[in-house]
Design an enzyme around this catalytic site. Structure first.
Site, short mmCIF file in Angstrom:
data_model
loop_
_atom_site.label_atom_id
_atom_site.label_comp_id
_atom_site.label_asym_id
_atom_site.label_seq_id
_atom_site.Cartn_x
_atom_site.Cartn_y
_atom_site.Cartn_z
N ASN A 143 0.84 -1.20 0.00
CA ASN A 143 0.00 0.00 0.00
C ASN A 143 0.87 1.25 0.00
O ASN A 143 1.60 1.51 0.97
CB ASN A 143 -0.90 0.02 1.24
CG ASN A 143 -1.64 1.35 1.37
OD1 ASN A 143 -2.66 1.57 0.72
ND2 ASN A 143 -1.13 2.26 2.20
N GLU A 144 0.86 1.98 -1.11
CA GLU A 144 1.44 3.32 -1.25
C GLU A 144 2.95 3.38 -1.07
O GLU A 144 3.51 4.48 -0.92
CB GLU A 144 0.75 4.31 -0.30
CG GLU A 144 -0.72 4.51 -0.64
CD GLU A 144 -1.39 5.60 0.20
OE1 GLU A 144 -0.77 6.09 1.17
OE2 GLU A 144 -2.56 5.95 -0.10
N ASP A 145 3.64 2.25 -1.13
CA ASP A 145 5.10 2.31 -0.99
C ASP A 145 5.77 2.95 -2.21
O ASP A 145 6.79 3.62 -2.08
CB ASP A 145 5.66 0.91 -0.77
CG ASP A 145 5.30 0.36 0.60
OD1 ASP A 145 4.60 1.06 1.36
OD2 ASP A 145 5.70 -0.77 0.92
N SER A 205 -0.49 -0.72 -4.62
CA SER A 205 -1.67 0.11 -4.75
C SER A 205 -1.36 1.48 -4.16
O SER A 205 -1.04 1.58 -2.98
CB SER A 205 -2.87 -0.52 -4.02
OG SER A 205 -4.03 0.23 -4.19
N HIS A 244 -5.33 6.10 -5.89
CA HIS A 244 -5.86 6.56 -4.62
C HIS A 244 -6.17 8.04 -4.81
O HIS A 244 -5.26 8.84 -5.03
CB HIS A 244 -4.85 6.37 -3.49
CG HIS A 244 -4.57 4.94 -3.16
ND1 HIS A 244 -3.77 4.56 -2.11
CD2 HIS A 244 -5.01 3.78 -3.72
CE1 HIS A 244 -3.71 3.23 -2.04
NE2 HIS A 244 -4.45 2.74 -3.03
#
Length: 877
Positions: A444-446, A499, A519
């Site tokens: 997630n968002e890395d 993501s 996102h």
């Protein structure tokens, strides 16, 4: 021969800190906080400012211990001859040392691992055996690991740096919706197993062939067998009938001692197999797989070990194809394109051992009842309980599963890679049989950290070894290690590197509406764009977006025990809202749209109406872009977030106590199988672009323009797989008088299957009334099929704060048997019952339009309230 028996080690435990000499009773599974609460040694960290008062718990070293006696099956069946005894720890949080009778038998540094330890040689069958587990502080150990690895630049968002190298639920360090509660303890069961034979790693691979008149599924079974010579029998059962049966005898010559071997019979085909479908598209047909090890001694009928799995067959494709927009991103299940409307999921409690299977079932029922089709398990929490996925299997909810990496640049030193390799392999193996799990995602968002910190990322470079030498070595994890493991362990489930993430000829690491998932946080965060703009802010798949709202009154009173703290912006309410800058953002959106009240009840109600409005704009608008076969503009939307881990103010659409906010109902309405939508052209009432010479926004806006410049669209979204004929009726109703200001429009519609059908596009509302005499009106659209209204939608003139809601003539009438009828003489915006735990409300957060059928609501479980009716409010009340 000894049968495989399991002894749960759940009682008889004690715990203490290293700084305390007193042992106190404990239960397992648990966390130390739950034990301290049970003994009244700490205040409830979910109330008031108590989170601050329990911070010391995370700095202590904690001990758990119990006494073990061998089970009768072990002592009576000859432990010294044919039986093995293992201690199994399903999950230890996190830095744990396990000591049995004074000898260290295990050191664990990963919360997500299960450990099996051969213990027979250390157990005394004649006396009690002492088992102790010592848990060290995660924060301290994390800082030690950061210091021990100066070769890695630890970049960690949302929290302090110590979480970066620690394999623990990342949200325990606190997040922008949750407290800092660094729990520790045996958070999953501990058990003692005695066996002569044991079955492990059961795996059923399959391929679904949809080319013929009925589905054909080719299955391949494998299972690991540990133990002595035996006969292995495997059956695949559907509704009590054995569909497939395998059998094999392994002789003592082929198997000696306790060496493991793999049982892998020939593949077979199931013609006319029953498939598993997402809810709304078909039935959730499930098979039971039974694998048994049977004795070869005596009559050969003694079952020595057995494993069972519930499995389902489905074909899952993540469609990423070039098109006129860019590259698609949507799911195709069993050959059918599925528009996704769902939610993101965080852990349902800061103390994970408190989440029961019944609570998981209730959460997933909320998804299904709300017309949602997917839940995304976010990468900063945990690989969820098997009960979670079983509930999704039975209710037809698709699961997007992140691996547990979130908002950080993770290290890749050898011991870390070894640990996460075992973590991934174990959890893939545990979850792969669930048909609901349709996507694994790397993180997630890395990837967003690459742009923010100018990290090294050369997209054309496809050499994984070279990635380890950059200052973003975690690319090796997401683009090599995890997909390689999945290809080996669960090849029938798609993989997505992160993501958000876009794929194409070059990496898309920023929000790009043409490719991959996005996102969308320019509503609330970022540019704080008006939420009315959300339909134009989508992408090929929106996997996060959201806007905050207060929970209902009952929950607010629980988290703020002092009545003096029950006002907007009180120290307690501000402290419990962890979103940075929430004070400014909340008031910005409220002030733009509503007349802001000072009392807590009115303030909370308007935040809920605002959140529900944002959900309606997003889900309706992005579902509209689903389009039709051949051009799927938007493949789905997942709100951040479904749930809370504690009572709080957050983006959740359902609070910690499973009490639904109005936003949940807004999503349900937008995701009806047939849903009509109406939206008027948005007028920004605070600013407009100036001419090319001035080149900046100005505040010179005529607020009367929205009264006469009215242009609107009407459409119908359908998830039905057949054409449906119906009729759309559009009314224009005065906010002031409740009377129609213009003749209604009616259109016969032929709704395309699994598509969006446009009814009116850019339709102009013509009027000769000058702006100074014009009045505000709502546009109400209803969809009728077979003489029954199946959906309706209302477009209000923005901003709501400009409207006068005096003298609405609202009536709430009891019809008996928990049923109430709500009507009004003039249009009503945001009618909300204040819900509470244990009460079930059939509809909430709705608008009331005079001349339409009165709204009927069933309220169950509110007998303690006056007249069985919950308190209610509407905008402008």
């Amino acid at each position: 021969m000894t049968r495989h028996t399991v002894q749960a080690l759940s009682t008889g435990w004690e715990f203490k800190s290293s700084n305390d000499s007193t042992w106190r009773s404990a239960r397992v599974p648990s966390e130390v906080h739950t034990e301290l609460l049970r003994h009244d040694m700490i205040p409830d960290p979910f109330v008031d400012l108590n989170e601050l008062d329990v911070a010391w718990v995370a700095e202590e070293t904690w001990h758990y211990r119990t006494e073990i006696s061998l089970p009768e099956t072990a002592t009576n069946n000859g432990v010294g001859t044919d039986a093995e005894i293992d201690l199994v720890f399903e999950g230890l949080d996190t830095f744990a040392t396990v000591i049995l009778n004074g000898e260290t038998i295990l050191k664990s540094e990963n919360m997500f691992l299960e450990h099996r330890v051969a213990a027979k040689h250390l157990l005394n069958p004649a006396t009690a055996n002492t088992l102790e587990i010592v848990f060290e502080p995660a924060r301290r150990r994390g800082l030690e690991l950061v210091e021990a690895h100066p070769e890695h630049d630890f970049i960690v968002h949302q929290t302090e740096v110590s979480r970066g190298p620690v394999r623990k639920a990342q949200s325990h360090w606190g997040w922008d919706w949750g407290p800092i509660l660094l729990a520790c303890g045996p958070w999953k069961p501990v058990r003692l197993e005695t066996y002569a034979n044991r079955i492990q790693n059961v795996r059923l691979d399959y391929e679904v062939d949809l080319t013929g008149p009925s589905p054909v599924v080719e299955v391949n079974l494998s299972a690991g067998i540990v133990g002595l010579a035996c006969r292995v029998v495997a059956d695949l059962v559907f509704v009590g009938e054995t569909i497939v049966s395998f059998e094999e005898v392994v002789s003592s010559e082929a198997q000696s001692g306790m060496a493991p071997w793999v049982y892998k019979p020939s593949s077979t085909k199931i013609v006319g197999a029953k498939l598993w479908w997402p809810r709304g598209y078909g039935s959730q047909d499930l098979y039971e797989l039974r694998v048994r090890a049977v004795s070869t001694d005596g009559d050969g009928s003694t079952v020595l070990a057995e494993e069972r799995q519930t499995v389902g067959f489905r074909r899952t494709e993540l469609i990423q194809e070039k098109d006129t927009i860019g590259q698609s991103f949507y799911f195709r299940i069993n050959g059918v394109d599925i528009f996704i409307g769902g939610s993101c999921w965080i852990p349902a409690d800061s103390f994970l051992s408190r989440i029961t299977p019944q609570r998981y079932q209730a959460w997933i029922h909320l998804l299904a009842d709300g017309n949602q089709t997917m839940i995304r398990i976010w990468g900063g929490g945990i690989y969820e309980s098997s009960a979670f996925y079983a509930a999704c299997d039975s209710l037809g909810i698709l699961v997007w599963q992140d691996f547990m990496f979130a908002c950080a640049s993770y290290p890749t030193y050898p011991s870390f890679l070894t640990s996460i390799t075992t973590e991934a392999r174990q959890n893939i193996g545990r979850l792969r049989h669930h048909p609901s799990l349709v996507l694994w995602c790397g993180n997630n968002e890395d990837y967003q950290l690459i742009e923010r910190y100018d990290l090294e990322y050369n997209f054309p470079d496809k050499d994984p070894a070279s990635w380890l030498k950059t200052n973003f070595p975690a690319r090796y994890i997401y683009e090599h290690l995890l997909p390689t493991l999945l290809a080996s362990e669960s090849h029938h489930t798609p993989y997505h590197p992160g993501s958000p993430w876009g794929t194409g000829t070059s990496p898309t690491l920023a929000v790009d509406p043409t490719v991959g998932d996005i996102h969308q946080w320019n509503v609330w965060h970022g540019t704080t764009t008006p939420y009315q703009r959300l339909p134009d802010m989508g992408g090929r798949f929106v996997s996060e977006f959201g806007i905050e709202a207060y929970p209902h009154r009952d929950t607010l009173h629980r988290l703020a025990s002092d009545p003096a703290q029950r006002f907007p912006g009180s120290p307690v309410l501000d402290f419990n809202n962890k979103a940075v800058g929430h004070e400014r953002r909340m008031l910005t959106y409220l002030g733009e749209n509503f007349r802001v009240p000072a009392d807590l009840g009115g303030f909370a109600h308007l935040t809920q109406v605002m959140q529900a409005d944002a959900m309606a704009w997003a889900y309706k608008g992005w579902r509209r872009r689903w389009g039709r076969e051949g051009l799927r503009g938007c493949g789905g939307v997942l709100v951040w977030q479904l749930n809370d881990c504690w009572p709080t103010v957050s983006w959740a659409v359902v609070d910690y106590f499973l009490v639904k906010k109005p936003a949940w109902y807004a999503i349900r309405r937008a995701m009806e199988p047939l849903a009509v939508g109406v939206v008027r052209k948005f007028h920004d009432w605070t600013a407009r672009p100036a001419d090319a010479l001035w080149r900046r926004d100005t505040g010179h806006v005529d607020p009367r323009e929205a009264l006469t410049d009215v242009e609107f669209d009407v459409w119908v979204a359908s998830s039905r797989l057949e054409r449906v004929e119906g009729r759309v009726v559009v009314r224009f109703v005065s906010v002031k008088t409740g009377r129609d200001v213009k003749e209604r429009l009616e259109r016969e519609v032929d709704m395309e299957p699994n598509a969006c059908t446009e009814i009116l596009v850019g339709f102009k509302f013509e009027t000769d009334v000058p702006a100074k005499d014009a009045e505000h009106f709502v546009i109400h659209a209803s969809l009728w099929v077979g003489g029954e209204q199946v959906s309706n939608d209302t477009s209000w003139p923005d901003p709501i704060k400009y409207l006068n809601f005096a003298d609405r003539g609202v009536q709430v009438k009891s019809l008996g048997q928990d049923l109430f009828e709500i009507s009004a003489e003039k249009p009503v915006k945001g009618f909300v019952f204040s819900e509470k735990p244990g009460v079930k409300v059939s509809d909430n957060g709705f608008d009331i339009i005079p001349g339409e059928k009165a709204v009927r609501v069933r309220i169950e479980g509110a007998e303690s309230e006056a007249g069985g009716l919950l308190p209610w409010a509407f905008v402008g009340q």
